[in-house]
Write a protein that holds these residues in place. Structure first.
Motif, PDB file in Angstrom:
ATOM      1  N   LEU A   7       0.978  -1.081  -0.013  1.00 14.49           N
ATOM      2  CA  LEU A   7      -0.170   0.051  -0.097  1.00 14.49           C
ATOM      3  C   LEU A   7       0.929   1.189   0.206  1.00 14.49           C
ATOM      4  CD1 LEU A   7      -2.694   1.255   0.127  1.00 14.49           C
ATOM      5  CD2 LEU A   7      -2.592   1.076   2.647  1.00 14.49           C
ATOM      6  N   SER A   8       1.951   1.285   0.885  1.00 12.85           N
ATOM      7  CA  SER A   8       2.882   2.414   0.889  1.00 12.85           C
ATOM      8  C   SER A   8       3.463   2.543  -0.469  1.00 12.85           C
ATOM      9  CB  SER A   8       3.915   2.241   1.896  1.00 12.85           C
ATOM     10  OG  SER A   8       3.359   1.947   3.306  1.00 12.85           O
ATOM     11  N   LYS A   9       4.030   1.423  -0.998  1.00 10.60           N
ATOM     12  CA  LYS A   9       4.516   1.863  -2.433  1.00 10.60           C
ATOM     13  C   LYS A   9       3.539   2.362  -3.349  1.00 10.60           C
ATOM     14  CE  LYS A   9       6.917  -0.876  -5.900  1.00 10.60           C
ATOM     15  NZ  LYS A   9       7.420  -2.212  -6.455  1.00 10.60           N
ATOM     16  N   SER A  10       2.178   1.837  -3.533  1.00 14.51           N
ATOM     17  CA  SER A  10       1.291   2.364  -4.310  1.00 14.51           C
ATOM     18  C   SER A  10       0.835   3.836  -4.135  1.00 14.51           C
ATOM     19  CB  SER A  10       0.009   1.572  -4.177  1.00 14.51           C
ATOM     20  OG  SER A  10      -0.794   1.598  -3.013  1.00 14.51           O
ATOM     21  N   TYR A  11       1.085   4.377  -2.984  1.00 12.55           N
ATOM     22  CA  TYR A  11       0.740   5.696  -2.627  1.00 12.55           C
ATOM     23  C   TYR A  11       2.208   6.475  -2.445  1.00 12.55           C
ATOM     24  CZ  TYR A  11      -4.139   5.584  -1.753  1.00 12.55           C
ATOM     25  OH  TYR A  11      -5.358   5.476  -1.652  1.00 12.55           O
ATOM     26  N   ARG A  12       3.128   5.985  -2.784  1.00  9.81           N
ATOM     27  CA  ARG A  12       4.437   6.554  -3.008  1.00  9.81           C
ATOM     28  C   ARG A  12       5.043   7.068  -1.312  1.00  9.81           C
ATOM     29  NH1 ARG A  12       3.185   4.354  -6.966  1.00  9.81           N
ATOM     30  NH2 ARG A  12       3.475   5.336  -9.274  1.00  9.81           N
ATOM     31  N   VAL A  13       4.578   6.411  -0.448  1.00  7.63           N
ATOM     32  CA  VAL A  13       5.096   6.861   0.800  1.00  7.63           C
ATOM     33  C   VAL A  13       6.319   6.198   1.265  1.00  7.63           C
ATOM     34  CG1 VAL A  13       4.269   6.545   3.291  1.00  7.63           C
ATOM     35  CG2 VAL A  13       2.704   6.792   1.675  1.00  7.63           C
ATOM     36  N   TYR A  14       7.174   7.215   1.604  1.00  8.81           N
ATOM     37  CA  TYR A  14       8.397   6.789   2.062  1.00  8.81           C
ATOM     38  C   TYR A  14       8.322   6.548   3.616  1.00  8.81           C
ATOM     39  CZ  TYR A  14      13.253   7.477   4.265  1.00  8.81           C
ATOM     40  OH  TYR A  14      14.191   7.108   4.918  1.00  8.81           O
ATOM     41  N   TYR A  15       9.128   5.304   4.191  1.00 10.93           N
ATOM     42  CA  TYR A  15       9.048   5.203   5.586  1.00 10.93           C
ATOM     43  C   TYR A  15      10.281   4.347   5.900  1.00 10.93           C
ATOM     44  CZ  TYR A  15       6.907   0.503   5.328  1.00 10.93           C
ATOM     45  OH  TYR A  15       6.508  -0.545   4.981  1.00 10.93           O
ATOM     46  N   SER A  16      10.907   4.541   6.875  1.00 12.04           N
ATOM     47  CA  SER A  16      12.389   3.698   7.407  1.00 12.04           C
ATOM     48  C   SER A  16      12.375   3.908   8.924  1.00 12.04           C
ATOM     49  CB  SER A  16      13.341   4.298   6.629  1.00 12.04           C
ATOM     50  OG  SER A  16      14.662   3.361   6.937  1.00 12.04           O
ATOM     51  N   LYS A  17      12.665   2.699   9.299  1.00 15.97           N
ATOM     52  CA  LYS A  17      13.150   2.506  10.816  1.00 15.97           C
ATOM     53  C   LYS A  17      14.244   3.226  11.285  1.00 15.97           C
ATOM     54  CE  LYS A  17      10.978  -1.846  12.140  1.00 15.97           C
ATOM     55  NZ  LYS A  17      11.169  -3.269  12.810  1.00 15.97           N
ATOM     56  N   THR A  18      14.348   4.077  12.241  1.00 14.23           N
ATOM     57  CA  THR A  18      15.518   4.499  12.727  1.00 14.23           C
ATOM     58  C   THR A  18      15.789   4.270  14.172  1.00 14.23           C
ATOM     59  OG1 THR A  18      14.402   6.469  13.376  1.00 14.23           O
ATOM     60  CG2 THR A  18      15.018   6.605  11.265  1.00 14.23           C
ATOM     61  N   GLY A  19      17.021   3.724  14.507  1.00 20.03           N
ATOM     62  CA  GLY A  19      17.219   3.397  15.716  1.00 20.03           C
ATOM     63  C   GLY A  19      18.120   1.906  15.702  1.00 20.03           C
ATOM     64  N   GLU A  20      18.745   1.678  16.771  1.00 18.17           N
ATOM     65  CA  GLU A  20      19.314   0.451  16.842  1.00 18.17           C
ATOM     66  C   GLU A  20      18.649  -0.705  17.374  1.00 18.17           C
ATOM     67  OE1 GLU A  20      23.057   1.182  18.880  1.00 18.17           O
ATOM     68  OE2 GLU A  20      23.696   2.412  16.989  1.00 18.17           O
ATOM     69  N   SER A  21      17.606  -0.476  18.368  1.00 18.11           N
ATOM     70  CA  SER A  21      16.943  -1.513  19.063  1.00 18.11           C
ATOM     71  C   SER A  21      15.883  -1.981  18.198  1.00 18.11           C
ATOM     72  CB  SER A  21      16.227  -0.859  20.379  1.00 18.11           C
ATOM     73  OG  SER A  21      15.284  -1.549  20.841  1.00 18.11           O
ATOM     74  N   ASP A  22      15.468  -3.235  18.357  1.00 21.47           N
ATOM     75  CA  ASP A  22      14.304  -3.930  17.319  1.00 21.47           C
ATOM     76  C   ASP A  22      12.945  -3.587  17.928  1.00 21.47           C
ATOM     77  OD1 ASP A  22      16.031  -5.251  15.795  1.00 21.47           O
ATOM     78  OD2 ASP A  22      16.216  -7.010  17.086  1.00 21.47           O
ATOM     79  N   THR A  23      12.954  -2.961  19.212  1.00 23.65           N
ATOM     80  CA  THR A  23      11.782  -2.627  19.746  1.00 23.65           C
ATOM     81  C   THR A  23      11.475  -1.130  20.220  1.00 23.65           C
ATOM     82  OG1 THR A  23      12.634  -3.122  22.058  1.00 23.65           O
ATOM     83  CG2 THR A  23      11.294  -4.806  20.690  1.00 23.65           C
ATOM     84  N   ASP A  24      12.856  -0.434  20.374  1.00 23.98           N
ATOM     85  CA  ASP A  24      12.530   0.846  20.802  1.00 23.98           C
ATOM     86  C   ASP A  24      13.120   1.927  19.366  1.00 23.98           C
ATOM     87  OD1 ASP A  24      12.178   3.297  22.228  1.00 23.98           O
ATOM     88  OD2 ASP A  24      14.211   3.224  23.468  1.00 23.98           O
ATOM     89  N   TYR A  25      12.109   2.245  18.711  1.00 22.36           N
ATOM     90  CA  TYR A  25      12.740   2.691  17.631  1.00 22.36           C
ATOM     91  C   TYR A  25      11.763   3.916  16.858  1.00 22.36           C
ATOM     92  CZ  TYR A  25       9.749  -0.705  15.254  1.00 22.36           C
ATOM     93  OH  TYR A  25       8.473  -1.420  14.963  1.00 22.36           O
ATOM     94  N   LEU A  26      12.118   4.734  16.153  1.00 24.64           N
ATOM     95  CA  LEU A  26      11.060   5.637  15.588  1.00 24.64           C
ATOM     96  C   LEU A  26      11.065   5.437  14.170  1.00 24.64           C
ATOM     97  CD1 LEU A  26      12.275   9.116  17.050  1.00 24.64           C
ATOM     98  CD2 LEU A  26      10.214   7.629  17.743  1.00 24.64           C
ATOM     99  N   VAL A  27      10.134   5.814  13.536  1.00 20.79           N
ATOM    100  CA  VAL A  27      10.020   5.621  11.830  1.00 20.79           C
ATOM    101  C   VAL A  27       9.892   6.819  11.115  1.00 20.79           C
ATOM    102  CG1 VAL A  27       8.474   4.685  10.246  1.00 20.79           C
ATOM    103  CG2 VAL A  27       8.620   3.558  12.468  1.00 20.79           C
TER     104      VAL A  27
END
Length: 302
Positions: free
Chosen positions: A223-243
């Motif tokens: 869905l994100s690809k079809s709407y040209r939405v960019y997103y990516s995790k930022t942070g080293e932890s697998d549970t405590d991160y931002l997007v």
């Protein structure tokens, strides 16, 4: 020591400013006939920034402060003072802010023009997700009324809450002036943490009609690809991160088709005005749409 400080500042300038000005903005929209990476709207401001950085990075600080008794060559450039470097960094930050606003406005103009010239933009499409109550929700469930889609995540510290508050204010303004109940939709780009129960409590904070959607990772990616939405995790932890993600609102018409988008620089009143214009245009083309209601731009938004 002075030369080392200058070199460090040079590297900092490159780190802070270098990635911000690639002639192609992450998370923006492209269509079938044009790509914004080569669009003429991006380059006037960027060229000035590149010129400043080129002068900064090609100055040979170490050579200019050569060993005592040695004579700088004719190719050496005089050292740049600490004050000059700080001023250049401040100027670069100003250019960054101005360019973000400039490109956001031009992006919307380019999309509008491309739709007029080549037809529908290649944005949007069908989806099959889960709503805040754990029920299946597809694109067909939005048909019949205009909807405003926003992609974000529930752990977002400030941007998402600000944008959703803005959407709620705009929707309430539109409903008060026209009687049309626009449908706000929040779509999570963090499905690993944003389960239906969490999404439900989150959207309740913004608008009573807001629909919250999540789903499995692959469906969100599609869905994100079809709407040209960019997103990516930022942070080293697998549970405590931002997007890190696009800050864009997508207007969808009653037939489920993409109409236009709105960036962060539009405030609530501007958003209400622009959306109402699209509602009025739709009513002219589809007389049965809210027959008996006169849809006009709200006075407070003019």
């Amino acid at each position: 020591m002075r030369s080392q400080r200058l070199l460090r500042l040079s590297g900092l300038a490159r780190q802070l400013l270098g990635d911000e000005f690639s002639c192609g903005t992450r998370g923006t929209i492209c269509n079938t006939k044009s790509t914004f990476s080569n669009n003429v709207y991006f380059c006037p401001v960027l060229s000035q920034q590149r010129l400043a950085l080129r002068r900064l990075h090609t100055s040979r600080y170490v050579a200019a402060e050569s060993k005592a008794g040695s004579r700088p060559s004719t190719n050496d450039v005089a050292p740049v003072s600490m004050r000059t470097l700080i001023l250049m960094l401040m100027a670069g930050a100003g250019v960054t802010y101005a360019t973000r606003q400039y490109t956001d406005q031009k992006l919307q103009k380019v999309v509008s023009q491309s739709q007029q010239v080549v037809g529908k933009a290649a944005v949007g499409g069908p989806f099959d997700l889960i709503d805040q109550d754990g029920k299946r929700f597809t694109d067909k469930d939005l048909m019949g009324e205009f909807a405003l889609l926003y992609f974000g995540f529930t752990h977002c510290p400030d941007i998402c809450p600000d944008e959703l508050d803005k959407v709620s204010e705009a929707i309430n303004t539109i409903e008060k002036s026209t009687g049309v109940q626009l449908q706000p939709v929040f779509i999570s780009v963090d499905p690993e943490r944003d389960k239906p129960s969490l999404v439900k409590s989150y959207v309740r904070e913004f608008h009573p009609r807001m629909i919250g959607l999540t789903g499995d990772l692959e469906k969100i990616k599609t869905l994100s690809k079809s709407y040209r939405v960019y997103y990516s995790k930022t942070g080293e932890s697998d549970t405590d991160y931002l997007v890190d993600h696009s800050i864009i609102h997508y207007l969808i018409n009653p037939e489920g088709e993409f109409v236009t988008f709105f960036g962060k620089n539009s405030d609530a009143q501007q958003l209400a005005k622009q959306i109402t214009n699209h509602l009025a245009d739709w009513q002219k083309e589809h007389p049965d749409y809210h027959r008996g209601k006169v849809i006009a731009v709200p006075p407070a938004a003019k």
